[in-house]
Design a protein around this motif. Structure first.
Motif, PDB file in Angstrom:
ATOM      1  N   LEU A 150      -2.002  -7.316  -0.684  1.00 42.19           N
ATOM      2  CA  LEU A 150      -0.923  -6.323  -0.716  1.00 42.19           C
ATOM      3  C   LEU A 150       0.262  -6.842   0.093  1.00 42.19           C
ATOM      4  N   ASP A 162       3.351  -4.722   0.910  1.00 45.85           N
ATOM      5  CA  ASP A 162       3.075  -3.698   1.911  1.00 45.85           C
ATOM      6  C   ASP A 162       2.944  -4.290   3.312  1.00 45.85           C
ATOM      7  N   ALA A 163       2.636  -5.569   3.387  1.00 44.55           N
ATOM      8  CA  ALA A 163       2.476  -6.223   4.689  1.00 44.55           C
ATOM      9  C   ALA A 163       3.811  -6.450   5.393  1.00 44.55           C
ATOM     10  N   ARG A 166      -8.228  -1.213   6.889  1.00 43.31           N
ATOM     11  CA  ARG A 166      -6.879  -0.806   6.482  1.00 43.31           C
ATOM     12  C   ARG A 166      -6.652   0.681   6.738  1.00 43.31           C
ATOM     13  N   HIS A 208      -3.261  -6.039   5.203  1.00 42.79           N
ATOM     14  CA  HIS A 208      -2.623  -5.921   3.891  1.00 42.79           C
ATOM     15  C   HIS A 208      -2.583  -7.281   3.187  1.00 42.79           C
TER      16      HIS A 208
END
Length: 165
Positions: A53, A56-57, A24, A48
């Motif tokens: 997450l 955030d992806a 990441r 992500h």
């Protein structure tokens, strides 16, 4: 000058071998250095998702799909990833939209069809969801009893509410 292809390959290897946080970090640096690279955006979205997450992806999936440069396999994966992420976050209409586009673009991809059925169910369209799953079942099952009733399953997939007189 950063070698994007080399660093991208390294990041993918890190993700695949379980060094997801390190992958990441590298992908976020690559995304900043190459913001128009669809493949970098796709891999950044993917990492992500792996980390849970999902919010955030999303922008990375969108960037990947809006650009050029993804292979068909990557594009399919990005569509499935974005649609699934939207569904996971309760954004059902967006999930149905992305996954429907994916099924239209990749009509032989059964995973997309299954994820679309899940999103349709979540969006309140259980009938269309079940019909989609019945079609996938009829198309893919090797079970002899399912094969025996394939014609009936396909008829019901076309109209679940049909009553036979």
């Amino acid at each position: 000058m950063i070698d994007v292809a080399e660093q991208l390959a390294r990041a993918v290897s890190l993700r695949e071998t379980g060094s997801v946080d390190e992958a990441r970090d590298l992908l976020l640096k690559l995304s900043s250095a190459a913001p128009d690279d669809s493949r970098v955006a796709y891999q950044t979205a993917w990492v992500h998702d792996v980390l849970g997450l999902e919010r955030d992806a999303i922008p990375f999936y969108v960037r990947a799909l809006d650009g050029d440069g993804l292979s068909a396999v990557e594009r399919r994966g990005a569509m499935l990833g974005l649609g699934s992420t939207y569904r996971t976050l309760g954004r059902y209409a967006e999930a149905v939209s992305v996954l429907s586009a994916g099924v239209a673009e990749f009509p032989d991809d059964r995973a997309l069809a299954v994820f679309l059925a899940m999103a349709l169910y979540n969006a309140g369209n259980a009938k269309e969801a079940v019909a989609g799953l019945l079609t996938v079942l009829a198309d893919t099952s090797a079970d002899p009893e399912v094969r025996r009733y394939e014609r009936a399953i396909r008829l019901y997939a076309e109209d679940l509410d049909r009553v036979w007189d």
